[in-house]
Design a protein around this motif. Structure first.
Motif, short mmCIF file in Angstrom:
data_model
loop_
_atom_site.label_atom_id
_atom_site.label_comp_id
_atom_site.label_asym_id
_atom_site.label_seq_id
_atom_site.Cartn_x
_atom_site.Cartn_y
_atom_site.Cartn_z
N ASP A 1 0.87 11.38 9.19
CA ASP A 1 0.69 12.63 9.91
C ASP A 1 -0.67 12.72 10.60
N SER A 2 -1.66 12.01 10.08
CA SER A 2 -3.01 12.10 10.64
C SER A 2 -3.38 10.90 11.51
N SER A 3 -2.40 10.10 11.88
CA SER A 3 -2.67 8.95 12.75
C SER A 3 -1.47 8.72 13.66
N ASP A 4 -1.63 7.80 14.58
CA ASP A 4 -0.51 7.47 15.47
C ASP A 4 0.15 6.15 15.04
N ALA A 5 -0.09 5.77 13.80
CA ALA A 5 0.46 4.52 13.28
C ALA A 5 1.97 4.61 13.14
N ASP A 6 2.61 3.48 13.33
CA ASP A 6 4.05 3.37 13.11
C ASP A 6 4.25 3.06 11.64
N LEU A 7 4.36 4.11 10.83
CA LEU A 7 4.39 3.97 9.38
C LEU A 7 5.51 4.85 8.84
N ASP A 8 6.43 4.25 8.10
CA ASP A 8 7.53 4.99 7.51
C ASP A 8 7.81 4.41 6.13
N TRP A 9 8.42 5.19 5.26
CA TRP A 9 8.72 4.70 3.91
C TRP A 9 10.01 5.30 3.41
N SER A 10 10.60 4.60 2.45
CA SER A 10 11.78 5.11 1.76
C SER A 10 11.71 4.68 0.30
N LEU A 11 12.27 5.52 -0.55
CA LEU A 11 12.29 5.24 -1.99
C LEU A 11 13.74 5.30 -2.44
N ASN A 12 14.19 4.21 -3.05
CA ASN A 12 15.56 4.14 -3.52
C ASN A 12 15.61 3.38 -4.84
N ASP A 13 15.97 4.08 -5.90
CA ASP A 13 16.16 3.49 -7.22
C ASP A 13 14.97 2.63 -7.67
N GLY A 14 13.77 3.19 -7.56
CA GLY A 14 12.58 2.50 -8.05
C GLY A 14 12.00 1.47 -7.11
N ILE A 15 12.48 1.43 -5.87
CA ILE A 15 11.96 0.49 -4.87
C ILE A 15 11.44 1.29 -3.69
N LEU A 16 10.14 1.22 -3.47
CA LEU A 16 9.49 1.88 -2.35
C LEU A 16 9.27 0.85 -1.25
N THR A 17 9.89 1.08 -0.11
CA THR A 17 9.74 0.18 1.03
C THR A 17 8.90 0.88 2.08
N VAL A 18 7.80 0.25 2.46
CA VAL A 18 6.92 0.80 3.48
C VAL A 18 7.08 -0.05 4.73
N ASP A 19 7.55 0.58 5.80
CA ASP A 19 7.73 -0.10 7.07
C ASP A 19 6.47 0.13 7.90
N CYS A 20 5.76 -0.94 8.18
CA CYS A 20 4.51 -0.87 8.94
C CYS A 20 4.73 -1.24 10.41
N GLY A 21 5.93 -1.04 10.91
CA GLY A 21 6.23 -1.37 12.30
C GLY A 21 6.10 -2.86 12.53
N ASP A 22 5.33 -3.22 13.55
CA ASP A 22 5.15 -4.63 13.88
C ASP A 22 4.41 -5.41 12.79
N GLY A 23 3.76 -4.68 11.86
CA GLY A 23 3.03 -5.33 10.77
C GLY A 23 3.91 -5.77 9.61
N GLY A 24 5.20 -5.48 9.69
CA GLY A 24 6.11 -5.89 8.63
C GLY A 24 6.25 -4.84 7.55
N LYS A 25 6.66 -5.25 6.39
CA LYS A 25 6.92 -4.33 5.28
C LYS A 25 6.07 -4.67 4.07
N VAL A 26 5.81 -3.63 3.30
CA VAL A 26 5.21 -3.76 1.97
C VAL A 26 6.22 -3.12 1.02
N ILE A 27 6.55 -3.82 -0.04
CA ILE A 27 7.54 -3.32 -0.99
C ILE A 27 6.88 -3.19 -2.36
N ILE A 28 7.06 -2.01 -2.96
CA ILE A 28 6.50 -1.72 -4.27
C ILE A 28 7.68 -1.33 -5.16
N ASN A 29 7.82 -2.00 -6.28
CA ASN A 29 8.94 -1.66 -7.16
C ASN A 29 8.52 -1.73 -8.62
#
Length: 114
Positions: A27-55
């Protein structure tokens, strides 16, 4: 944290806290940043930077992080989530990984155990 249900509850709080910090950063930047949480797996989509997955990894009572730079395992030690190899704090590692992959510096205030 001795039981599976205690670990799952704590891990879910951690994952939701990470998601909340990601929302603030997006919300405070113009970064292409999105995330979803499903059954203990947090997927962070960093746009062209790829993904970071935390589970959550229940058998070992750890949080696992996968990023372009590699994989990391974090265990709760006296209320602090620490990398099992380097000893670095989860918040420190996530800040570095997401800065590298999204270009956004994110401040994490992660809860400890009750």
């Amino acid at each position: 944290m001795s039981t599976e249900s205690e670990f799952v509850a704590l891990a879910d709080r951690i994952l939701m806290s990470i998601g909340a910090a990601l929302d603030v950063a997006a919300d405070s930047s113009d970064a292409d940043l999105d995330w979803s949480l499903n059954d203990g797996i947090l997927t962070v989509d960093c746009g062209d930077g790829g993904k970071v997955i935390i589970n959550r990894h229940v058998p070992n009572r750890e949080l696992w992080v996968a990023a372009k730079s590699g994989g990391f395992h974090f265990r709760n030690n006296a209320g602090a989530w620490r990398d099992t190899r380097s000893g670095e704090a989860l918040a420190t590692v996530l800040t570095r990984l997401l800065q590298a992959q999204s270009g956004v510096e994110i401040a994490f205030g992660l809860p400890g155990p009750n």
